[in-house]
Structure formats: structure tokens, C-alpha cells
Design a protein around this motif. Structure first.
Motif, mmCIF file in Angstrom:
data_model
loop_
_atom_site.group_PDB
_atom_site.id
_atom_site.type_symbol
_atom_site.label_atom_id
_atom_site.label_comp_id
_atom_site.label_asym_id
_atom_site.label_seq_id
_atom_site.Cartn_x
_atom_site.Cartn_y
_atom_site.Cartn_z
ATOM 1 N N THR A 41 0.828 -1.205 0.000
ATOM 2 C CA THR A 41 0.000 0.000 0.000
ATOM 3 C C THR A 41 0.863 1.255 0.000
ATOM 4 O O THR A 41 0.614 2.207 -0.747
ATOM 5 C CB THR A 41 -0.925 0.010 1.238
ATOM 6 O OG1 THR A 41 -1.786 -1.132 1.198
ATOM 7 C CG2 THR A 41 -1.773 1.284 1.264
ATOM 8 N N TYR A 42 1.899 1.264 0.822
ATOM 9 C CA TYR A 42 2.779 2.428 0.913
ATOM 10 C C TYR A 42 3.672 2.576 -0.312
ATOM 11 O O TYR A 42 3.941 3.680 -0.780
ATOM 12 C CB TYR A 42 3.649 2.321 2.159
ATOM 13 C CG TYR A 42 2.936 2.525 3.473
ATOM 14 C CD1 TYR A 42 1.670 3.100 3.548
ATOM 15 C CD2 TYR A 42 3.546 2.149 4.676
ATOM 16 C CE1 TYR A 42 1.026 3.270 4.742
ATOM 17 C CE2 TYR A 42 2.901 2.331 5.897
ATOM 18 C CZ TYR A 42 1.647 2.893 5.928
ATOM 19 O OH TYR A 42 1.018 3.071 7.141
ATOM 20 N N TRP A 43 4.166 1.450 -0.809
ATOM 21 C CA TRP A 43 5.043 1.458 -1.983
ATOM 22 C C TRP A 43 4.495 0.453 -2.993
ATOM 23 O O TRP A 43 4.945 -0.693 -3.068
ATOM 24 C CB TRP A 43 6.475 1.082 -1.576
ATOM 25 C CG TRP A 43 7.108 2.099 -0.683
ATOM 26 C CD1 TRP A 43 7.734 3.248 -1.069
ATOM 27 C CD2 TRP A 43 7.146 2.088 0.755
ATOM 28 N NE1 TRP A 43 8.166 3.951 0.033
ATOM 29 C CE2 TRP A 43 7.834 3.271 1.175
ATOM 30 C CE3 TRP A 43 6.701 1.209 1.734
ATOM 31 C CZ2 TRP A 43 8.057 3.568 2.503
ATOM 32 C CZ3 TRP A 43 6.905 1.501 3.068
ATOM 33 C CH2 TRP A 43 7.577 2.662 3.451
ATOM 34 N N PRO A 44 3.477 0.875 -3.779
ATOM 35 C CA PRO A 44 2.763 -0.055 -4.671
ATOM 36 C C PRO A 44 3.707 -0.720 -5.673
ATOM 37 O O PRO A 44 4.653 -0.094 -6.165
ATOM 38 C CB PRO A 44 1.746 0.828 -5.383
ATOM 39 C CG PRO A 44 1.609 2.028 -4.500
ATOM 40 C CD PRO A 44 2.939 2.232 -3.861
ATOM 41 N N PRO A 45 3.445 -1.986 -5.993
ATOM 42 C CA PRO A 45 4.267 -2.684 -7.005
ATOM 43 C C PRO A 45 4.139 -2.010 -8.359
ATOM 44 O O PRO A 45 3.104 -1.428 -8.693
ATOM 45 C CB PRO A 45 3.685 -4.096 -7.016
ATOM 46 C CG PRO A 45 2.917 -4.234 -5.748
ATOM 47 C CD PRO A 45 2.423 -2.871 -5.401
ATOM 48 N N VAL A 46 5.207 -2.083 -9.129
ATOM 49 C CA VAL A 46 5.174 -1.541 -10.480
ATOM 50 C C VAL A 46 4.321 -2.462 -11.357
ATOM 51 O O VAL A 46 4.538 -3.687 -11.337
ATOM 52 C CB VAL A 46 6.594 -1.435 -11.053
ATOM 53 C CG1 VAL A 46 6.563 -0.955 -12.492
ATOM 54 C CG2 VAL A 46 7.432 -0.480 -10.206
ATOM 55 N N PRO A 47 3.356 -1.931 -12.104
ATOM 56 C CA PRO A 47 2.529 -2.781 -12.959
ATOM 57 C C PRO A 47 3.390 -3.560 -13.949
ATOM 58 O O PRO A 47 4.383 -3.053 -14.468
ATOM 59 C CB PRO A 47 1.615 -1.784 -13.670
ATOM 60 C CG PRO A 47 1.608 -0.579 -12.795
ATOM 61 C CD PRO A 47 2.968 -0.518 -12.165
ATOM 62 N N ALA A 48 3.005 -4.794 -14.226
ATOM 63 C CA ALA A 48 3.742 -5.629 -15.182
ATOM 64 C C ALA A 48 3.653 -5.016 -16.573
ATOM 65 O O ALA A 48 2.619 -4.507 -16.986
ATOM 66 C CB ALA A 48 3.159 -7.045 -15.195
ATOM 67 N N GLY A 49 4.795 -5.111 -17.295
ATOM 68 C CA GLY A 49 4.853 -4.593 -18.652
ATOM 69 C C GLY A 49 5.123 -3.115 -18.701
ATOM 70 O O GLY A 49 5.207 -2.542 -19.735
#
Length: 288
Positions: free
Chosen positions: A280-288
Motif C-alpha cells: 500500500t505504501y510502496w505499490p508494485p510496479v505494474p507488469a509490462g
């Protein structure tokens, strides 16, 4: 005298430094005397600042001794070692907070100024010109060359120590009888709580991720990139996943008493909440 250096883990610090892993799944690594943290793109080793390094190294040593004492059936010594490791873990984070709160301001860019040289009055002397003088400062130090790890790398190392304390405790749980089991439980949840506290503190002082670019995550392979909270903190997620994997493995391979099973259930619940908070604090980078 050879100075001790804290061993930094690969998963947490790859974004800022090239490192050697600090802990296996159930045992802490040997706290080697040689420095292992390297600044991105450089060859010179950057040890942790001494105020943190001494605590991390002592905690690593104590974790190793605690596991050894349990294997030898010396529960009283194992309890003492675990208690001291927990104390050093706590002090390592307090020292890290001190460094973060007292970090120097960002280095000024290299500035160029011209030295004013008076024209000589004597016709026999050669005419002098104004000579540009370049004054450079190394990043993060204010002057000179950085010789110690920055606050991001230091915080990552201490958060990894918290992970090592938790993993060591889980690895000792199956054979530990009282009073060792209580000491193991205290270390496990002290480590998980300390990490949650570190995450909350860092989130309170870190600028939010740039929405246009998304969160910049650390990579476990490839060229290292400059360390910031946005690169360091997402790298805590693999540590949490490692703990969840260990919990699943213990359940699958060891018959636990109801009390030990409850400890693992509580640790799993806290780990899942921690991972949700990190994402939530550091959202994952979207794939692609």
C-alpha cells in the motif's frame, strides 16, 4: 586489529549496493570480518556507520551462538544469547533513526567560480588570466569522499537484521522447551513488531512515490540503481515472503504442539498484514 563489518543481504540492498546474503532460511550467516557492501557503480567497500555496525555484528554473532547452544542442549545459554541479540537489534534501529534524523542535507552540485587575479603591474611578468576553480562535493557527505553506507543502505541492513532474528526464532521453535520457547517467541514477535515500526517510521518521513512514474522498485538482478526509500522499501517484501515460506515449510514437515502452532499462526497473520502495508505504501510496479 581487524574491524568487524556487518554483512548486508542481497534482497534488501541490491537497489543501492552490491552485497552478499546475510542469512540462510533458518540460521544466521557467519558475521565475516571483511566488508561486503559496495557503493553502486564503485569498487570501494562502504561499511555501515559504526554506531549501527557494532550492534548488527553483535546481534549476528549472538543469533549464531543461540542456535548452537540449542543444538548442544544448553538452553540457559541460548536464552541469554537470544535476549542479548534482541537488545542489540533494538539498539541498531534506534541508532539508525538517529542517523536518519541527523543526516546531512543533499549535497550541492559541483560549483564553478572564477578566481579573480589582479593584473601584474610589472611589465616583466607574464599576463595572467582568470582561472576557473572547480569545487566538487561527494554526494551525501558534504565534503570529501563517502566512506560509510548512506541512511537508505543502513536502514535496509537493520530491517534485514530484524528478518534474521525472526527467521532464527522460527528455526529454533520446534525443539525449544521452556524457558527457551518463551525467549524464542519474544524474539520472533519483537522482530516482527520492530520491522512494522520501522516501516511506519520510514513512511512518515519519506516523500510519496511519483504518480506519473509509479513506484521504483529494487531489482534482484541487473545493474544497481541509486538508493532511496522508494527503492529500498519494496525490497522488504521478499523477506516477508521468505518468512511465510518458512512457516508453510515448518507446518508441512514438523508436527507442532498446539502452542507452537498458535505462534506460527500469529506470525503468519502479522506477516500478511505487513506485506499488505508495504504494497500500500510502496505499490508494485505494474507488469509490462
Amino acid at each position: 586489529m581487524t574491524s568487524l563489518r556487518a554483512v548486508l543481504p542481497l534482497a534488501l540492498v541490491t537497489a543501492a549496493v552490491a552485497v552478499t546474503p546475510a542469512v540462510a532460511s533458518t540460521q544466521p550467516a557467519e558475521p565475516a570480518g571483511a566488508p561486503v557492501a559496495h557503493a553502486a557503480g564503485g569498487d570501494a567497500a562502504l561499511p555501515l556507520p559504526g554506531i549501527v555496525n557494532v550492534r548488527v555484528v553483535r546481534a549476528q554473532n549472538l543469533l549464531q551462538h543461540a542456535a548452537k547452544y540449542e543444538d548442544l542442549g544448553q538452553a540457559d545459554k541460548a536464552v541469554t544469547a537470544l535476549t542479548a541479540a534482541r537488545s542489540n537489534m533494538t539498539k541498531a534501529w534506534k541508532a539508525t533513526q538517529y542517523l536518519i534524523a541527523n543526516a546531512p542535507p543533499p549535497a550541492e552540485p559541483a560549483s564553478v567560480r572564477k578566481a579573480t587575479v589582479r593584473k601584474p603591474t610589472s611589465p616583466t611578468k607574464a599576463k595572467r588570466r582568470s582561472i576557473p576553480l572547480v569545487k566538487a562535493r561527494a554526494s551525501g557527505t558534504g565534503a570529501g569522499v563517502a566512506v560509510y553506507a548512506d541512511i537508505y543502505t543502513t536502514a535496509a541492513a537493520v530491517i534485514s537484521l530484524q528478518h534474521a532474528v525472526a527467521m532464527t526464532a522460527m528455526g529454533m521453535m520446534d525443539n525449544a522447551a521452556e524457558p527457551l520457547l518463551t525467549a524464542v517467541s519474544k524474539n520472533l514477535f519483537a522482530a516482527l513488531n520492530a520491522r512494522d515500526g520501522a516501516i511506519a517510521y520510514i513512511h512518515s518521513i519519506a516523500p510519496p512515490p511519483v504518480a506519473a512514474d509509479g513506484s521504483v522498485h529494487a531489482h534482484t538482478s541487473g545493474a544497481p540503481i541509486a538508493g532511496t526509500w522508494d527503492t529500498i522499501m519494496p525490497s522488504v517484501v521478499p523477506d516477508v515472503d521468505d518468512e511465510l515460506q518458512q512457516i508453510a515449510g515448518i507446518r508441512a514437515t514438523i508436527k507442532l504442539s498446539p502452542g507452537r502452532a498458535r505462534l506460527l499462526n500469529d506470525a503468519e497473520l502479522q506477516d500478511r498484514r505487513t506485506e499488505s502495508t508495504l504494497n500500500t505504501y510502496w505499490p508494485p510496479v505494474p507488469a509490462g
